[in-house]
Design an enzyme around this catalytic site. Structure first.
Site, PDB file in Angstrom:
ATOM      1  N   VAL A  89       5.976   1.737  -4.001  1.00  9.49           N
ATOM      2  CA  VAL A  89       4.668   1.776  -4.672  1.00  9.49           C
ATOM      3  C   VAL A  89       4.316   0.358  -5.104  1.00  9.49           C
ATOM      4  CG1 VAL A  89       3.326   2.685  -6.608  1.00  9.49           C
ATOM      5  CG2 VAL A  89       5.100   4.113  -5.546  1.00  9.49           C
ATOM      6  N   HIS A  90       3.170  -0.142  -4.642  1.00  9.49           N
ATOM      7  CA  HIS A  90       2.763  -1.472  -5.116  1.00  9.49           C
ATOM      8  C   HIS A  90       1.247  -1.670  -5.153  1.00  9.49           C
ATOM      9  CE1 HIS A  90       2.151  -2.361  -0.835  1.00  9.49           C
ATOM     10  NE2 HIS A  90       1.411  -3.373  -1.235  1.00  9.49           N
ATOM     11  N   ARG A  91       0.470  -0.771  -4.568  1.00  4.24           N
ATOM     12  CA  ARG A  91      -0.975  -0.948  -4.526  1.00  4.24           C
ATOM     13  C   ARG A  91      -1.570  -0.883  -5.929  1.00  4.24           C
ATOM     14  NH1 ARG A  91      -2.943  -2.738   0.496  1.00  4.24           N
ATOM     15  NH2 ARG A  91      -1.763  -1.689   2.131  1.00  4.24           N
TER      16      ARG A  91
END
Length: 350
Positions: free
Chosen positions: A199-201
């Site tokens: 998860v990084h957005r």
């Protein structure tokens, strides 16, 4: 000999350059610039150590900051380098701030731009990556598309000149990367008995409600979640005071190297991710993939049933994974994307 400046700055670009640069250097003089967009050792240096990507001729210090600040720093730093090197071409990859900064810096000097991975669209203009893609495509001279849909997207925007369907250069490296099973042993996880998460957005990490929902989903999934966590995501979890949710069955580790990541994707029960690169890799190796977004720039993966869009809501994610179904094998094409790009880039203009 033709001189080419390649501009990279983040994980997906390091991976693509590892495929293209060694072969480019057989036919042209390449100057490699690392903008410093990913400056953490686990997101940057490790790729230059573990992949066949040449070490940069220039390493800038874009660092962290807002999108505008980061892009602005890159433009300031790139300008004198491009003046000094005076290349025949500038190559940029993908959709990051490094991509658009490199393209803008070049086109302002009249240097033609080649965009590898052109034409992808999520059609969500609230995503910084979508703005970067659109801007880069509209100023690029050569546009190398990974899919037929990407070619169609460009045509819909009136871009037809310089467009070439090449396939995805990333597929070459994924297919040729052997397993490194030591990563499973190191973390005490068994093949097929974990779900790999990334998860990084910003749409997920910058919204406390979205991030809380994702964490709840990970706790409710049918297998333990193995999560190589981006430093920025870790910072946001702490900022939103959600650390208490990072408990078993969630296992958080630092980001891992490329070969280790491909191994983890191959051996996972499923992959849940908001990363464009990871969803592409996971589908390529045939692992059930769930995209933690409302849309994806890789629409073909959803259309062919290789991936499922789940969004960020707990119930939707858990339900999709529980209903896991067989996935079609990814299409394997005979063409060589890198050869097609280099042949086109080096051809004389008619």
């Amino acid at each position: 000999m033709m001189k080419v400046v390649t501009i990279v700055g983040a994980r997906p670009q390091f991976i693509k350059a590892a495929v293209v640069s060694p072969r480019l250097r057989q036919v042209a003089h390449e100057v490699l610039i690392h903008t410093g967009q990913h400056y953490d050792q686990t997101l940057s240096t490790v790729f230059f150590e573990h992949l066949p990507i040449p070490h940069p001729d220039y390493t800038l210090t874009a660092g962290s900051g807002t999108h505008g600040v980061q892009t602005g720093r890159m433009l300031v730093d790139l300008d004198p380098i491009l003046q000094r090197e005076a290349p025949d071409w500038v190559i940029v990859y993908g959709d990051t701030n490094s991509t658009v900064a490199g393209a803008l810096a070049a086109v302002k000097m009249g240097i033609p731009v080649a965009h590898v991975e052109a034409g992808l669209r999520s059609f969500n203009r609230s995503m910084p990556e979508e703005i970067n893609r659109v801007m880069t495509d509209h100023i690029a001279t050569r546009l190398y598309c990974p899919t037929q849909q990407a070619v169609h997207n460009l045509a819909q925007e009136g871009i037809r000149s310089g467009v070439k369907l090449t396939g995805d250069v990333m597929d070459t490296l994924v297919d040729q990367t052997p397993d490194n099973l030591a990563v499973l042993n190191r973390y005490g996880i068994d093949s097929g008995q974990y779900i790999l998460a990334t998860v990084h957005r910003a749409q997920n990490t910058d919204d406390s409600g979205h991030l809380h929902s994702l964490l709840q989903a990970f706790m409710a999934l049918p297998k333990p979640v193995f999560w190589p966590m981006h430093p920025r995501t870790r910072q946001k979890i702490h900022e939103f005071q959600l650390d208490a949710l990072l408990t078993p069955p969630i296992m958080v580790v630092d980001p891992v190297g490329y070969q280790e990541m491909i191994t983890l994707e191959r051996h996972a029960y499923a992959v849940v991710t908001d990363s464009g690169g990871v969803q592409r890799e996971a589908c390529r190796v045939g692992t059930p993939t769930y995209i933690l977004r409302e849309e994806t720039e890789w629409g073909e993966l959803v259309a062919t049933g290789q991936a499922v869009l789940t969004g960020w809501r707990t119930h939707d994610i858990v339900t999709a994974v529980l209903e896991q179904r067989a996935r079609p094998k990814p299409a394997i094409h005979a063409y060589d994307p890198v050869a097609m790009i280099l042949e086109d880039l080096l051809r004389k203009e008619e």
